[in-house]
Design a protein around this motif. Structure first.
Motif, PDB file in Angstrom:
ATOM      1  N   THR A   1       0.836  -1.206   0.000  1.00 23.24           N
ATOM      2  CA  THR A   1       0.000   0.000   0.000  1.00 23.24           C
ATOM      3  C   THR A   1       0.866   1.249   0.000  1.00 23.24           C
ATOM      4  OG1 THR A   1      -1.701  -1.185   1.200  1.00 23.24           O
ATOM      5  CG2 THR A   1      -1.839   1.209   1.234  1.00 23.24           C
ATOM      6  N   TYR A   2       1.935   1.217   0.790  1.00 29.10           N
ATOM      7  CA  TYR A   2       2.862   2.345   0.836  1.00 29.10           C
ATOM      8  C   TYR A   2       3.462   2.581  -0.552  1.00 29.10           C
ATOM      9  CZ  TYR A   2       7.061   5.026   1.766  1.00 29.10           C
ATOM     10  OH  TYR A   2       8.052   5.980   1.731  1.00 29.10           O
ATOM     11  N   LEU A   3       3.919   1.523  -1.199  1.00 31.51           N
ATOM     12  CA  LEU A   3       4.513   1.652  -2.531  1.00 31.51           C
ATOM     13  C   LEU A   3       3.515   2.238  -3.518  1.00 31.51           C
ATOM     14  CD1 LEU A   3       6.813   1.218  -4.534  1.00 31.51           C
ATOM     15  CD2 LEU A   3       5.978  -1.133  -4.836  1.00 31.51           C
ATOM     16  N   GLN A   4       2.274   1.814  -3.465  1.00 31.25           N
ATOM     17  CA  GLN A   4       1.247   2.350  -4.367  1.00 31.25           C
ATOM     18  C   GLN A   4       1.042   3.845  -4.148  1.00 31.25           C
ATOM     19  OE1 GLN A   4      -2.146  -0.131  -3.572  1.00 31.25           O
ATOM     20  NE2 GLN A   4      -1.275  -1.887  -4.649  1.00 31.25           N
ATOM     21  N   ARG A   5       1.032   4.281  -2.876  1.00 28.82           N
ATOM     22  CA  ARG A   5       0.883   5.717  -2.575  1.00 28.82           C
ATOM     23  C   ARG A   5       2.075   6.506  -3.109  1.00 28.82           C
ATOM     24  NH1 ARG A   5      -0.330   4.193   2.834  1.00 28.82           N
ATOM     25  NH2 ARG A   5       1.536   5.314   3.456  1.00 28.82           N
ATOM     26  N   VAL A   6       3.270   5.970  -2.936  1.00 27.31           N
ATOM     27  CA  VAL A   6       4.465   6.668  -3.419  1.00 27.31           C
ATOM     28  C   VAL A   6       4.438   6.763  -4.938  1.00 27.31           C
ATOM     29  CG1 VAL A   6       6.980   6.544  -3.617  1.00 27.31           C
ATOM     30  CG2 VAL A   6       5.877   6.110  -1.423  1.00 27.31           C
ATOM     31  N   ARG A   7       4.096   5.683  -5.606  1.00 25.12           N
ATOM     32  CA  ARG A   7       4.035   5.701  -7.075  1.00 25.12           C
ATOM     33  C   ARG A   7       3.021   6.732  -7.572  1.00 25.12           C
ATOM     34  NH1 ARG A   7       4.614  -0.734  -8.536  1.00 25.12           N
ATOM     35  NH2 ARG A   7       6.904  -0.727  -8.589  1.00 25.12           N
ATOM     36  N   LYS A   8       1.904   6.834  -6.886  1.00 26.89           N
ATOM     37  CA  LYS A   8       0.894   7.830  -7.269  1.00 26.89           C
ATOM     38  C   LYS A   8       1.452   9.237  -7.099  1.00 26.89           C
ATOM     39  CE  LYS A   8      -3.832   9.288  -6.331  1.00 26.89           C
ATOM     40  NZ  LYS A   8      -5.029   9.089  -5.523  1.00 26.89           N
ATOM     41  N   ARG A   9       2.123   9.480  -5.977  1.00 26.20           N
ATOM     42  CA  ARG A   9       2.716  10.802  -5.723  1.00 26.20           C
ATOM     43  C   ARG A   9       3.819  11.100  -6.738  1.00 26.20           C
ATOM     44  NH1 ARG A   9       3.879  10.117  -0.534  1.00 26.20           N
ATOM     45  NH2 ARG A   9       6.072   9.691  -0.852  1.00 26.20           N
ATOM     46  N   TRP A  10       4.603  10.070  -7.093  1.00 23.33           N
ATOM     47  CA  TRP A  10       5.704  10.274  -8.026  1.00 23.33           C
ATOM     48  C   TRP A  10       5.248  10.387  -9.473  1.00 23.33           C
ATOM     49  CZ3 TRP A  10      11.310   8.592  -7.401  1.00 23.33           C
ATOM     50  CH2 TRP A  10      11.786   8.952  -6.140  1.00 23.33           C
ATOM     51  N   ALA A  11       3.984  10.154  -9.745  1.00 18.92           N
ATOM     52  CA  ALA A  11       3.469  10.339 -11.104  1.00 18.92           C
ATOM     53  C   ALA A  11       3.443  11.814 -11.470  1.00 18.92           C
ATOM     54  CB  ALA A  11       2.074   9.727 -11.227  1.00 18.92           C
TER      55      ALA A  11
END
Length: 117
Positions: A40-50
């Motif tokens: 879940t953390y990785l998914q949030r980071v990927r969204k922010r890094w988009a």
């Protein structure tokens, strides 16, 4: 006389104080607060890094292809992946076994072999 900082002990204290609380639950020393939450953390980071972020460009402007980078508190490896594409080697340090496993999965998926976890 100059006082010497025990950086390892300081890091341990920071991890325990910041990582012992996760979603309102208290974790005992040695228990992995990220177990069950790393993906879940990785998914949030990927969204922010988009979204564009000048900090990534700033960091990349300061490294070169012959550099070695130390990523302390590497989490799921987002910075390690980014940096690995621009430097010779990345050493990623992460105290959470769950985050390390997530990072190793991401590195394998991305085909990155110049990161030591």
């Amino acid at each position: 006389m100059t006082e010497v900082t025990d950086w390892i002990q300081l890091w341990r204290e920071l991890v325990l104080s910041a990582g012992c609380l996760h979603a309102g639950k208290r974790f005992a020393e040695g228990e992995d607060a990220w177990r069950g939450h790393a993906e879940t953390y990785l998914q949030r980071v990927r969204k922010r890094w988009a979204e564009p972020d000048s900090s990534r460009q700033t960091i990349l402007s300061r490294v070169g292809s012959s550099d070695t980078v130390l990523d302390i508190g590497a989490g799921a490896g987002t910075w390690a992946v980014l940096l690995a594409r621009h430097v010779r080697r990345v050493t990623a340090v992460e105290p959470s076994a769950a985050m390390r496993a997530m990072m190793e999965q991401v590195l394998a998926e991305e085909g990155i072999d110049n990161v030591t976890v």
